[in-house]
Design a protein around this motif. Structure first.
Motif, mmCIF file in Angstrom:
data_model
loop_
_atom_site.group_PDB
_atom_site.id
_atom_site.type_symbol
_atom_site.label_atom_id
_atom_site.label_comp_id
_atom_site.label_asym_id
_atom_site.label_seq_id
_atom_site.Cartn_x
_atom_site.Cartn_y
_atom_site.Cartn_z
ATOM 1 N N GLY A 1 -1.307 4.485 -0.024
ATOM 2 C CA GLY A 1 -2.370 3.666 0.544
ATOM 3 C C GLY A 1 -2.313 3.549 2.048
ATOM 4 O O GLY A 1 -3.356 3.459 2.702
ATOM 5 N N PRO B 1 0.806 -1.228 0.000
ATOM 6 C CA PRO B 1 0.000 0.000 0.000
ATOM 7 C C PRO B 1 0.833 1.269 0.000
ATOM 8 O O PRO B 1 0.387 2.288 -0.519
ATOM 9 C CB PRO B 1 -0.836 -0.113 1.276
ATOM 10 N N TYR C 1 -4.740 1.934 -4.899
ATOM 11 C CA TYR C 1 -4.690 0.818 -3.954
ATOM 12 C C TYR C 1 -6.091 0.408 -3.516
ATOM 13 O O TYR C 1 -6.414 -0.786 -3.464
ATOM 14 C CB TYR C 1 -3.843 1.201 -2.738
ATOM 15 N N ALA D 1 -3.319 6.091 -3.031
ATOM 16 C CA ALA D 1 -4.414 5.473 -2.297
ATOM 17 C C ALA D 1 -5.599 5.139 -3.187
ATOM 18 O O ALA D 1 -6.254 4.109 -2.993
ATOM 19 C CB ALA D 1 -4.852 6.388 -1.157
#
Length: 557
Positions: A280, A240, A248, A245
């Protein structure tokens, strides 16, 4: 900073998750593997008859706890782990980015209590946090500190009212009435976002469960880590952390609508970054923000206690600003030493180890005769404007949001910047903290005056505040500009991490911020640094974390 996003916590249905900023760990062995860079080695073990001298640079969460942890080990009977510690802090307070103010006073930074008064005096109005604002039950080091030091906790929250998430053109989420876990809110969440809230809950719960093992004997007794790259791999953070983000979460099965509307609001208020500009790990920890509390009188009281109880010498203020650290190469059978020089020329000295507990490239410290400076990559930090207002407006004005004048307005608003709106929010967050007591409010006029806290990426102009609260309704404005937290861009290689031990006898706490930046994780990083230092000097490995420490059992072992 305000890390409680009640609306988001509600929708992801994590009622049983009580954590703030956490990361997953496992029990894989990860003995010191080192970075691919030429970071310094451990050096020879301590052979001098005298006690080693340690300099700690910075008295925030990391530096203050490092001083305390060193004193903790020094007091363990018959283990021979004594150290002589000096703490250097260039500001006028202990606590670093954890600080308070009284925005209703003429000088907001001056404690108005008379000499001898206590935090619990009934006539004393407690300050508000202008920096790191909360921690939670899973933040084990801070929770233990509160118990050990006899500090009082306050439930963190604002005034009762309504919450909304704003994308610059519309409310994408509204919470009617007081915060709660009513079935209708859950049904609405599932109806709009499908299974995304449950998937997010699962990711966060796994993170929390694994994080709690970080403090265990099984984890800590494997030894301190000198490589954050190795640590991130061993703890399953590498995946991650290496992706934005939004990518992910999509890959993990969380829907784009939920991500853009609500998770992005969480990352914006927690780290000043939308979902498309944070890795992430940053997004996952931004969602684990329930059960928030703060120390009555300010969280910095924990760090003041750390330093005060450590017995370390404290060099405080501008005269204690460190200008340079010079490495003196080791002679045969000896360890390298470090000369600490202050800009004032006062209070420096020669030390056997240095713990740097401040962002290196912000500190302005020159490292002489060592490769350390070249091994610590430059880390950008988010510039955050924190604005406190004293206003007699009980809520923002509906007209600012192009709403009818009789609209029942929220008094807690979070901005999301990733929906396809043409106009973006003008602030990250707005929260009514509390009404002022009548005696204090009378300084500004008749009626009830409120303390409001806002986050933004730029200074808020008077005209904008007039439009938001109504002309003439803002009695006072106090602005604080922070380099609040690191930009958590994806980690692409080992070289993105600073070594924990950049050179023999030099240890870096704040490199951990590349993964995550919180008060608790700074204390976790400092415990690791202290553990590494003790192993280098004395060949000693702590049996468990300080949070789970049993002094009787440790002494017996």
């Amino acid at each position: 900073m305000r890390l409680v996003v009640a609306a988001v916590a509600l929708l992801i249905l994590i009622a049983q998750v009580s954590s703030q900023l956490l990361f997953p760990v496992n029990q894989l062995p990860f003995r010191l593997g080192g970075n691919s860079t030429a970071a310094g080695g451990a050096g020879v073990h301590w052979v001098e008859k005298r006690v080693p001298r340690i300099a700690v640079i910075g008295a925030g969460a990391g530096g203050s706890s490092a001083a305390y942890f060193l004193s903790h080990f020094a007091q363990l009977k018959d283990l021979g782990l004594e150290t002589d510690v000096t703490v250097y802090e260039s500001s006028d307070h202990v606590g670093g980015r954890s600080n308070v103010l009284w925005p209703w006073n003429d000088d907001p930074l001056v404690d108005p209590r008379p000499l001898g008064a206590t935090q619990n005096d009934t006539e004393y109005e407690p300050p508000v946090e202008m920096g790191a604002s909360i921690f939670v039950s899973a933040n084990s080091n801070l929770q233990k500190a509160v118990r050990e030091f006899g500090l009082e906790l306050d439930a963190y929250g604002g005034e009762n009212g309504r919450t909304a998430v704003w994308d610059g053109e519309r409310w994408v989420y509204e919470e009617k009435g007081a915060f709660g876990w009513g079935w209708w809110s859950k049904v609405k969440a599932v109806w709009r976002y499908g299974r995304s809230p449950f998937k997010a809950r699962s990711l966060v719960k796994s993170t929390v469960d694994n994080f709690l093992r970080l403090y265990s004997a099984d984890f800590v007794s494997q030894g301190a880590f000198a490589s954050l790259a190795n640590f991130s791999t061993a703890t399953h953070l590498a995946g991650p952390a290496s992706h934005y983000a939004d990518e992910y979460l999509t890959h993990s099965g969380v829907g784009e609508l939920f991500t853009d509307e609500l998770i992005s609001a969480a990352t914006q208020v927690n780290y000043g970054s939308p979902i498309t500009q944070i890795h992430g790990v940053g997004a996952l920890v931004s969602l684990a923000a329930t059960g928030a509390t703060s120390v009555h009188g300010g969280n910095r009281r924990i760090f003041e206690e750390f330093v005060g109880r450590s017995g370390a010498r404290l060099r405080l203020g501008e005269t204690a600003r460190v200008q340079s650290i010079l490495k003196l190469d080791a002679t045969k059978g000896k360890r390298a030493q470090w000369v600490v020089k202050t800009t004032s020329g006062v209070g420096g000295g020669t030390y056997d180890a240095v713990i740097l507990a401040a962002p290196f490239h912000q500190s302005g410290i020159q490292v002489v005769n060592a490769v350390a400076a070249s091994l610590i990559p430059k880390q950008a930090y988010v510039k955050l404007f924190v604005t406190f207002l004293i206003t007699n407006a009980s809520t923002p004005q509906p007209s600012y949001f192009d709403l009818p004048p009789d609209t029942h307005m929220p008094n807690e608003i979070f901005g999301t910047f990733t929906t396809p709106s043409r106009h973006k929010p003008t602030f990250n967050s707005l929260n009514y903290l509390k009404p002022l007591p009548a005696a204090l409010g009378a300084r500004f006029g008749e009626g009830t005056f409120h303390v409001v806290k806002m986050f933004s990426s730029r200074s808020l102009e008077p005209e904008m505040l007039d439009a938001l609260y109504g002309r003439g309704n803002v009695a006072k404005v106090v602005e604080k500009v922070w380099l609040a937290y690191p930009e958590l861009r994806p980690v692409k290689s080992q070289g993105d991490f600073a070594p924990v031990r950049p050179d023999e006898g030099l240890y870096y706490v704040n490199g951990f911020e590349r993964l995550i930046s919180t008060m608790e994780t700074e204390t976790v990083s400092s415990f690791n640094v202290v553990s590494l230092l003790l192993n280098d000097l004395f060949d000693y490995t702590p049996p468990t974390s300080w949070a789970e420490w049993d002094d009787g059992e440790a002494a017996a072992s």
